[in-house]
Design a protein around this motif. Structure first.
Motif, mmCIF file in Angstrom:
data_model
loop_
_atom_site.group_PDB
_atom_site.id
_atom_site.type_symbol
_atom_site.label_atom_id
_atom_site.label_comp_id
_atom_site.label_asym_id
_atom_site.label_seq_id
_atom_site.Cartn_x
_atom_site.Cartn_y
_atom_site.Cartn_z
ATOM 1 N N THR A 461 0.822 -1.211 0.000
ATOM 2 C CA THR A 461 0.000 0.000 0.000
ATOM 3 C C THR A 461 0.853 1.257 0.000
ATOM 4 O O THR A 461 0.579 2.211 -0.749
ATOM 5 N N ILE A 462 1.891 1.294 0.832
ATOM 6 C CA ILE A 462 2.765 2.468 0.873
ATOM 7 C C ILE A 462 3.496 2.627 -0.454
ATOM 8 O O ILE A 462 3.637 3.742 -0.986
ATOM 9 N N ALA A 463 3.950 1.511 -1.044
ATOM 10 C CA ALA A 463 4.602 1.583 -2.356
ATOM 11 C C ALA A 463 3.644 2.155 -3.400
ATOM 12 O O ALA A 463 4.035 2.954 -4.263
ATOM 13 N N ALA A 464 2.369 1.754 -3.326
ATOM 14 C CA ALA A 464 1.370 2.259 -4.273
ATOM 15 C C ALA A 464 1.078 3.738 -4.046
ATOM 16 O O ALA A 464 0.845 4.498 -4.996
ATOM 17 N N LEU A 465 1.093 4.167 -2.795
ATOM 18 C CA LEU A 465 0.896 5.585 -2.489
ATOM 19 C C LEU A 465 2.049 6.432 -3.018
ATOM 20 O O LEU A 465 1.844 7.532 -3.553
ATOM 21 N N LEU A 466 3.251 5.919 -2.853
ATOM 22 C CA LEU A 466 4.423 6.678 -3.259
ATOM 23 C C LEU A 466 4.582 6.752 -4.769
ATOM 24 O O LEU A 466 5.241 7.671 -5.274
ATOM 25 N N ARG A 467 4.002 5.805 -5.500
ATOM 26 C CA ARG A 467 4.072 5.877 -6.963
ATOM 27 C C ARG A 467 2.891 6.718 -7.460
ATOM 28 O O ARG A 467 1.810 6.219 -7.725
ATOM 29 N N ARG A 468 3.139 8.009 -7.607
ATOM 30 C CA ARG A 468 2.075 8.936 -7.987
ATOM 31 C C ARG A 468 2.034 9.088 -9.513
ATOM 32 O O ARG A 468 2.285 10.154 -10.066
ATOM 33 N N GLU A 469 1.745 7.993 -10.145
ATOM 34 C CA GLU A 469 1.582 7.922 -11.593
ATOM 35 C C GLU A 469 0.798 6.659 -11.896
ATOM 36 O O GLU A 469 0.522 5.846 -11.007
ATOM 37 N N SER A 470 0.448 6.479 -13.171
ATOM 38 C CA SER A 470 -0.111 5.214 -13.643
ATOM 39 C C SER A 470 0.872 4.613 -14.628
ATOM 40 O O SER A 470 1.335 5.280 -15.550
ATOM 41 N N ARG A 471 1.195 3.342 -14.385
ATOM 42 C CA ARG A 471 2.154 2.647 -15.247
ATOM 43 C C ARG A 471 1.874 1.153 -15.163
ATOM 44 O O ARG A 471 1.832 0.567 -14.089
ATOM 45 N N GLY A 472 1.663 0.528 -16.337
ATOM 46 C CA GLY A 472 1.441 -0.911 -16.350
ATOM 47 C C GLY A 472 0.275 -1.328 -15.474
ATOM 48 O O GLY A 472 -0.828 -0.784 -15.563
ATOM 49 N N ALA A 473 0.521 -2.289 -14.594
ATOM 50 C CA ALA A 473 -0.534 -2.847 -13.756
ATOM 51 C C ALA A 473 -0.933 -1.933 -12.607
ATOM 52 O O ALA A 473 -1.898 -2.227 -11.888
ATOM 53 N N ALA A 499 6.404 5.424 7.354
ATOM 54 C CA ALA A 499 5.538 6.230 6.493
ATOM 55 C C ALA A 499 4.085 6.148 6.949
ATOM 56 O O ALA A 499 3.367 7.157 6.951
ATOM 57 N N ALA A 500 3.638 4.955 7.341
ATOM 58 C CA ALA A 500 2.256 4.781 7.775
ATOM 59 C C ALA A 500 2.007 5.506 9.097
ATOM 60 O O ALA A 500 0.916 6.066 9.305
ATOM 61 N N ARG A 501 2.994 5.508 9.989
ATOM 62 C CA ARG A 501 2.836 6.245 11.245
ATOM 63 C C ARG A 501 2.725 7.743 10.987
ATOM 64 O O ARG A 501 1.935 8.442 11.625
ATOM 65 N N GLU A 502 3.516 8.231 10.041
ATOM 66 C CA GLU A 502 3.418 9.645 9.692
ATOM 67 C C GLU A 502 2.055 9.952 9.092
ATOM 68 O O GLU A 502 1.446 10.979 9.394
ATOM 69 N N LEU A 503 1.565 9.037 8.272
ATOM 70 C CA LEU A 503 0.259 9.221 7.667
ATOM 71 C C LEU A 503 -0.836 9.233 8.719
ATOM 72 O O LEU A 503 -1.827 9.966 8.605
ATOM 73 N N ALA A 504 -0.655 8.410 9.774
ATOM 74 C CA ALA A 504 -1.656 8.342 10.835
ATOM 75 C C ALA A 504 -1.783 9.665 11.586
ATOM 76 O O ALA A 504 -2.843 9.961 12.153
ATOM 77 N N SER A 505 -0.699 10.455 11.582
ATOM 78 C CA SER A 505 -0.724 11.726 12.293
ATOM 79 C C SER A 505 -0.817 12.928 11.361
ATOM 80 O O SER A 505 -0.838 14.064 11.812
ATOM 81 N N SER A 506 -0.858 12.652 10.048
ATOM 82 C CA SER A 506 -0.880 13.739 9.071
ATOM 83 C C SER A 506 -1.727 13.311 7.884
ATOM 84 O O SER A 506 -1.718 12.142 7.497
ATOM 85 N N PRO A 507 -2.459 14.225 7.287
ATOM 86 C CA PRO A 507 -3.305 13.854 6.139
ATOM 87 C C PRO A 507 -2.546 13.622 4.853
ATOM 88 O O PRO A 507 -3.116 13.168 3.868
ATOM 89 N N LEU A 509 1.472 12.584 2.821
ATOM 90 C CA LEU A 509 2.754 11.897 2.923
ATOM 91 C C LEU A 509 3.836 12.733 2.250
ATOM 92 O O LEU A 509 4.828 12.202 1.776
ATOM 93 N N GLU A 510 3.653 14.043 2.194
ATOM 94 C CA GLU A 510 4.550 14.888 1.424
ATOM 95 C C GLU A 510 5.995 14.764 1.870
ATOM 96 O O GLU A 510 6.913 14.795 1.055
ATOM 97 N N SER A 511 6.235 14.587 3.159
ATOM 98 C CA SER A 511 7.619 14.590 3.641
ATOM 99 C C SER A 511 8.388 13.346 3.236
ATOM 100 O O SER A 511 9.615 13.332 3.292
ATOM 101 N N VAL A 512 7.683 12.270 2.843
ATOM 102 C CA VAL A 512 8.395 11.053 2.443
ATOM 103 C C VAL A 512 8.291 10.796 0.946
ATOM 104 O O VAL A 512 8.775 9.797 0.456
ATOM 105 N N LEU A 513 7.626 11.684 0.220
ATOM 106 C CA LEU A 513 7.510 11.505 -1.222
ATOM 107 C C LEU A 513 8.791 11.927 -1.920
ATOM 108 O O LEU A 513 9.463 12.841 -1.483
#
Length: 513
Positions: A461-473, A499-507, A509-513
């Motif tokens: 899920t985190i890998a999918a969040l960090l890939r902010r594009e559409s590619r292949g599957a 990353a998930a802990r940061e997301l839990a406290s923030s709307p 994930l900009e700091s880890v993108l």
């Protein structure tokens, strides 16, 4: 609870009894090896269920360069070209080795291999065995070869629960067997555990394939790659049975078409139509279903009268569902079929942890890029097993002592399955992924039967969040286009949790993108 400690004196341990594990063991012979399998060999492996065959450039009009070009095109810019070239050049020889182990490939009347066509291949290069029962026939031959090889010790009914790591190096495997926990002390471990189908409601894989190999590697601290790329097969038999029956791409290769309830061939005119890359066909079918239509595979004209003879496994499944393919349309929908990502490995199958190798679907070699070309997966497993075996044979053994919990629970993907099915389907979006990440973090931190499955789901899920594009599957409705920079992804469990802990406290994930 006491742990039975087995000191193996450098004996390698292979975890998994599918094609990748069996081939690795056979290539190690006559060097001794221990093979751990949760079930009797071949009983519940994705390899056994494989309907498609093995892709290799064997035709007079074909060569590895053409096979590579098709693979790169399907991979949508993300293939490791050098790795892909090396694997595909070795593919014809791998078919010969399988035949040497007794695999009965389908042949023409003059004795040459019968070559089939599947989506996104520009040539007929798919080698089958027993029509749509290729995996079953390959496994039959390899299981027989393994059982007749005295240097391969097969230990069935044992499930690996954790890998021991000492001073950054593999030290053993903690497994659970019929009599309790057993620690196999070894410095050489090969993961060949298959995929993640059991993490999804709609899947063509055995439900026991729930990413346990990824969990083993991740808990040991290994780097994983391209986890966000999950291939959905566009033609699974739509019904109540789970897992779902796959309707092989080879059926479309023989001329079957996809239609809706009005009889309209809604893919007609698209890039490749029914034989476009799987991600394109799967999304088209998914959208048509979402728009309120029904979708069917029509085999009545092609393959027509020969359908049952060419595809006996599929014909039998249709019959059990009350469908006569000679007269009826076959209802279909996309289903999770193959995990393109996995444990990051090099040319020899080595992971980021010394003493740990990975082979088959659990590994990420870079061959498949963002979208696996049909029938390249079994080929990859067979080819890479040889290189893994050569690397293992040249490595020192060793081993340590069990230092982790002795009675870890068996994995239960039940609580995770609805989360991944909803958030990581054929199409995804940021809000759905964030919601899933928060829920998966809570499950992963509970340290119960669902925590391993949740940890794997969280990394995906985190890998999918960090890939902010559409590619292949990987298709994000909120990022429908390619990104400017093409990159493979890498992640560890610690990074995903952070990353998930940061997301839990923030709307965001900009700091880890």
């Amino acid at each position: 609870m006491n742990v039975d400690v087995q000191c193996l004196d450098g004996l390698p341990v292979i975890i998994g009894g599918g094609i990748a594990g069996l081939m690795t063991a056979l290539h190690l012979a006559p060097e001794p090896v221990l093979l751990l399998s949760t079930t009797p060999l071949g009983a519940d492996a994705s390899s056994t269920w494989a309907q498609g065959g093995l892709a290799a450039s064997l035709g007079d009009d074909d060569d590895p360069a053409l096979h590579l070009a098709d693979t790169l095109a399907a991979g949508d810019g993300l293939c490791d070209r050098d790795m892909a070239s090396r694997i595909l050049n070795a593919a014809p020889g791998a078919i010969e080795r399988l035949a040497g182990f007794g695999v009965r490939f389908d042949r023409t009347l003059n004795g040459t291999l019968r070559l089939g066509l599947e989506a996104a291949h520009s040539r007929r290069r798919i080698v089958h065995a027993g029509g749509d029962g290729s995996g079953r026939e390959v496994m039959r031959a390899l299981v027989a070869a393994v059982r007749s090889t005295p240097t391969i010790e097969v230990v069935e009914g044992f499930e690996a629960r954790r890998l021991a790591v000492e001073d950054g190096t593999i030290a053993g495997v903690l497994a659970r067997g019929p009599t309790g926990p057993v620690f196999f002390a070894t410095g050489c471990v090969v993961l060949a555990t298959g995929g993640i189908g059991g993490l999804f409601h709609d899947t063509t894989n055995p439900l026991a394939s729930c990413g346990q190999g990824l969990a083993l590697a991740a808990r040991a601290g290994a780097v994983l790659a391209d986890l966000e790329f999950i291939q959905f097969h566009p033609t699974a038999l739509d019904g109540s049975n789970r897992p779902m029956t796959l309707i092989s791409e080879a059926v479309r290769g023989e001329g079957a078409i996809i239609v809706d309830e009005t009889g309209r061939r809604f893919l007609d005119g698209g890039l490749g139509a029914e034989l476009a890359p799987r991600d394109i066909v799967a999304r088209a079918v998914w959208r048509h279903l979402a728009n309120g239509h029904l979708v069917f595979l029509d085999v009545r004209e092609k393959p027509g009268a020969t359908f049952a003879q060419q595809f006996p496994t599929i014909a039998s499944a249709c019959s059990k569902a009350g469908i006569d393919p000679a007269r009826d349309l076959i209802p279909i929908r996309p289903a999770q079929h193959y995990h393109i990502g996995g444990v990051a490995v090099d040319l020899a199958g080595r992971t980021s942890i010394p003493g740990l190798w990975a082979c088959g679907e659990v590994a990420s070699t870079g061959l498949h890029g963002a979208n696996r070309l049909a029938s390249n997966s079994l080929t990859e497993a067979v080819v890479c097993a040889r290189w893994v075996a050569e690397s293992v044979a040249a490595s020192p053994g060793g081993g340590g002592k069990p230092t982790m919990a002795s009675d870890l629970p068996a994995p239960d993907p039940g609580p995770v399955r609805p989360l991944l099915s909803r958030a990581l389907g054929v199409t995804r979006d940021g809000e759905g992924l964030k919601e899933a990440a928060r829920a998966l973090l809570r499950l992963a931190q509970r340290h119960d039967a669902a925590s391993d499955s949740a940890a794997v789901g969280l990394m995906i899920t985190i890998a999918a969040l960090l890939r902010r594009e559409s590619r292949g599957a990987h298709f994000r409705t909120d990022f429908p286009n390619h990104a400017t920079v093409v990159r493979r992804s890498q992640i560890t469990l610690d990074a995903a949790i952070a990353a998930a802990r940061e997301l839990a406290s923030s709307p965001t994930l900009e700091s880890v993108l």
